[in-house]
Scaffold this active site. Structure first.
Site, PDB file in Angstrom:
ATOM      1  N   ASP A   8      34.424   5.916 -51.979  1.00  0.00           N
ATOM      2  CA  ASP A   8      35.884   6.270 -52.113  1.00  0.00           C
ATOM      3  C   ASP A   8      36.218   7.799 -51.834  1.00  0.00           C
ATOM      4  OD1 ASP A   8      38.537   6.168 -53.222  1.00  0.00           O
ATOM      5  OD2 ASP A   8      38.029   6.738 -55.165  1.00  0.00           O
TER       6      ASP A   8
ATOM      7  N   TRP B 153      39.922  13.015 -48.623  1.00  0.00           N
ATOM      8  CA  TRP B 153      39.079  14.153 -48.061  1.00  0.00           C
ATOM      9  C   TRP B 153      39.825  14.497 -46.798  1.00  0.00           C
ATOM     10  CZ3 TRP B 153      36.749  13.979 -43.322  1.00  0.00           C
ATOM     11  CH2 TRP B 153      35.801  14.977 -43.028  1.00  0.00           C
TER      12      TRP B 153
ATOM     13  N   HIS C 145      38.058   8.038 -42.388  1.00  0.00           N
ATOM     14  CA  HIS C 145      37.326   6.822 -42.394  1.00  0.00           C
ATOM     15  C   HIS C 145      36.257   6.802 -41.175  1.00  0.00           C
ATOM     16  CE1 HIS C 145      40.233   4.761 -45.110  1.00  0.00           C
ATOM     17  NE2 HIS C 145      41.077   4.894 -44.040  1.00  0.00           N
TER      18      HIS C 145
ATOM     19  N   SER D  24      38.617  -3.768 -49.084  1.00  0.00           N
ATOM     20  CA  SER D  24      38.867  -4.736 -50.421  1.00  0.00           C
ATOM     21  C   SER D  24      40.356  -5.559 -50.018  1.00  0.00           C
ATOM     22  CB  SER D  24      39.192  -3.818 -51.691  1.00  0.00           C
ATOM     23  OG  SER D  24      40.321  -3.371 -51.422  1.00  0.00           O
TER      24      SER D  24
ATOM     25  N   LEU E  98      15.752  -3.791 -45.260  1.00  0.00           N
ATOM     26  CA  LEU E  98      16.891  -3.486 -46.222  1.00  0.00           C
ATOM     27  C   LEU E  98      17.860  -4.442 -45.862  1.00  0.00           C
ATOM     28  CD1 LEU E  98      18.781  -1.580 -48.090  1.00  0.00           C
ATOM     29  CD2 LEU E  98      19.519  -0.576 -46.083  1.00  0.00           C
TER      30      LEU E  98
ATOM     31  N   VAL F 212      35.672   0.295 -61.519  1.00  0.00           N
ATOM     32  CA  VAL F 212      34.846  -0.195 -60.487  1.00  0.00           C
ATOM     33  C   VAL F 212      35.805  -1.110 -59.522  1.00  0.00           C
ATOM     34  CG1 VAL F 212      32.852  -0.530 -62.114  1.00  0.00           C
ATOM     35  CG2 VAL F 212      34.774  -2.190 -62.238  1.00  0.00           C
TER      36      VAL F 212
END
Length: 599
Positions: free
Chosen positions: A369, A374, A386, A414, A478, A542
């Site tokens: 976030d 920023w 971004h 999202s 990962l 959240v």
């Protein structure tokens, strides 16, 4: 069977001739930029000529043809449309477009970013000028940020990633602005010939200078002070950018940065010394002064490229051949290294904390976030936030590899993010696609998995997500889950709908639905439960992120916006997690935390 992109035959001759025409144009019209391009690895130079020639040609169509402003604008729109068609077909009858088309396909350049820069040039059609420094900066960023970013992409293809970090991005922005202002002062005679004054009205008013004064070439004390002030500003921005960026760059790109600042600084000195002539004719740096800067830099750069890059990259002035699977489209890069590279160290040499494997969280989820806020706080467009966020994610993934994390899930877009402006959404997807195509992270032992719905997403974003999922499916290090067009409630609703269909079909008994059965109908049921959820930028919620998988997650909130984060933030979050009591409803916590089953 594999093929290479090495050229041969008549098509090769046409492409080589197109690159040579671009080189000639750049050398004739921008000798300083041409000299700087000669500092790049030989295989990279043709792409540099093609990109710069395309932008220069687009600018010239608006400024220096004999037609009316409306006709010039129509010419640029037609040329831009032809370029887009050429990029789709892979060929062109125009040498500049042919060279750029070849460069885009050969190096996997960001097509959307390049076309966006041309669209920004198009916006000058009919514009009278700019009122404020903020408007001037927006014009500078829109037209010029693409150029150095594409060079970084090409260097990464050559095997030399340029790790521009979050906190250094304002330095990068100043670098672009310093170049743009120097270029504007250098081009002032040509702009005035066309009746254009692109300097902000607010700075003209500050020095009591009017556009008419400049167009009439009145060399008054006020005009002299204005030009001296602007040259000083450009030099200060370039020097500040060098201080901010110098230590973040590998040696080769650092040589190019230093030489660029020194050469453009010499041009600024020459403009100030020229006095009133700076309004009437182009000012050039004396050849002997230029050579004092370029000579040592060329020698150093040649040595550095030979020591740090593969031999084929520095062998000749043409793009190097790259092995590509037979079924891969020619423009599509293949970024997956086999075997994977080890994690890239932190630039300051810091190492992860020593934490026993049994105490590490198995799965960390991050709400990244604060990107837009920023950027706004720094006076930058939101899309710059971004871009900075993408750089932060690269470093955090490297830190996850270093510390031995098994699963990392990031909230990239999202379902609620569709409420943002169409322009911001389009730029965010362009950045996302470029990052996925860049492939730096996928050179390492990272398995990429897409979590989300394709509904409404651009087809090219869906394609590259699926392609990179497939390309990394055998990786065992990962697992990086990237949530794109994801919503937690939508995920639960889809699971419920799936159960309902199964019940109507008689496949399950509604009275025997368990948590395990419900979970098996989730779109991403194989994802392990989240142990630690971290959110940046000071928000304490959240936001519809992984409600099923994070039901027992430890929550960790930090105040810094995501662009100011690097791998050390991840390590601190993990250290904090190791001090939490993970009882999960029991009266005491286990001595050693239980591990989730591997996928």
């Amino acid at each position: 069977m594999r093929r290479t992109t090495a050229r041969s035959g008549p098509k090769a001759s046409a492409v080589d001739a197109a690159y040579e025409e671009c080189r000639s144009l750049v050398r004739r019209t921008r000798p300083t930029e041409h000299a700087l391009m000669d500092l790049m690895p030989p295989s990279v130079r043709p792409a540099c000529w093609a990109m710069y020639a395309a932008f220069a040609h687009a600018d010239d169509l608006l400024d220096f043809s004999d037609e009316t402003p409306q006709e010039r604008g129509n010419q640029l729109r037609e040329w831009r449309a032809a370029l887009e068609a050429d990029l789709a077909s892979g060929t062109s009858d125009d040498p500049i477009r042919l060279a750029l088309t070849d460069a885009v396909r050969r190096w996997g350049l960001d097509l959307g970013d390049l076309l966006g820069a041309l669209d920004a040039v198009q916006q000058d059609d009919g514009r009278e000028g700019v009122a404020t420094w903020q408007e001037w900066r927006e014009r500078a960023h829109a037209q010029n940020v693409s150029w150095p970013e594409q060079l970084m992409r090409i260097l990464a293809r050559c095997g030399m990633p340029v790790p521009v970090r979050l906190r250094d991005l304002p330095g990068f922005t100043r670098f672009v602005e310093g170049l743009f202002l120097t270029d504007m002062l250098r081009d002032l005679p040509e702009d005035l010939d066309g009746g254009h004054v692109w300097l902000p009205t607010e700075v003209l008013e500050r020095f009591d200078v009017t556009p008419a004064d400049l167009i009439a070439r009145r060399w008054t004390p006020a005009v002299r002070e204005l030009i001296t002030h602007l040259a000083g500003e450009a030099r200060a921005w370039l020097d500040a950018a060098r201080r901010a960026l110098r230590s973040t760059l590998p040696l080769g790109p650092a040589i190019v940065l230093d030489t660029t600042v020194d050469l453009f600084g010499a041009e600024l000195d020459a403009i100030v010394r020229a006095g009133g002539d700076a309004l009437s004719r182009p000012v050039r740096v004396p050849r002997h002064k230029q050579w004092r800067i370029l000579g040592p830099s060329r020698a150093r750069a040649a040595v550095v490229w030979r020591l740090t890059l593969p031999p084929e990259t520095v062998a000749a002035d043409k793009p190097s051949a790259v092995d590509i699977p037979e079924d891969t489209p020619e423009w599509q890069p293949v970024p997956v290294a086999d075997p994977p590279l080890p994690p890239r160290p932190h630039r300051d040499g810091v190492r992860p904390p020593e934490i026993a494997a049994a105490l590490l969280p198995h799965h960390v989820a991050i709400v990244m976030d604060g990107n837009g806020r920023w950027a706004t706080a720094l006076g930058l467009p939101r899309d710059e936030g971004h871009r900075a966020g993408a750089v932060a994610l690269r470093d955090v993934v490297q830190g996850a590899l270093e510390i031995g994390l098994q699963h990392l899930t990031v909230y990239a877009f999202s379902t609620e993010n569709w409420k943002r402006s169409p322009d911001e959404v389009a730029k965010l997807f362009a950045i996302m696609r470029a990052e996925l195509l860049d492939g730096e992270l996928l050179q390492h032992d990272v398995r990429l998995r897409w979590v989300g719905s394709p509904d409404g997403l651009p087809e090219d974003v869906v394609e590259v997500l699926r392609r990179q999922e497939h390309a990394t499916r055998h990786r065992t290090g990962l697992t990086l889950n990237v949530c794109v067009n994801y919503g937690g409630r939508a995920e639960l609703a889809r699971a419920g709908a799936s159960l309902a269909r199964a019940s109507l079909a008689g496949e399950i008994d509604p009275g025997r639905v368990s948590e395990q059965l419900f979970a098996s109908h989730l779109p991403h049921h194989a994802m392990p439960d989240v142990d630690l959820m971290w959110r940046t930028s000071g928000e304490l919620r959240v936001s519809n992120f992984l409600p099923w998988h994070a039901h027992y997650a430890e929550l960790y909130f930090t105040d810094e916006p995501w662009p100011e984060v690097d791998r050390r933030g991840l390590w601190e979050a993990i250290e904090a997690y190791t001090h939490r009591k993970r009882r999960k409803g029991a009266s005491t916590a286990p001595v050693v935390q239980a591990r989730h089953d591997e996928l």
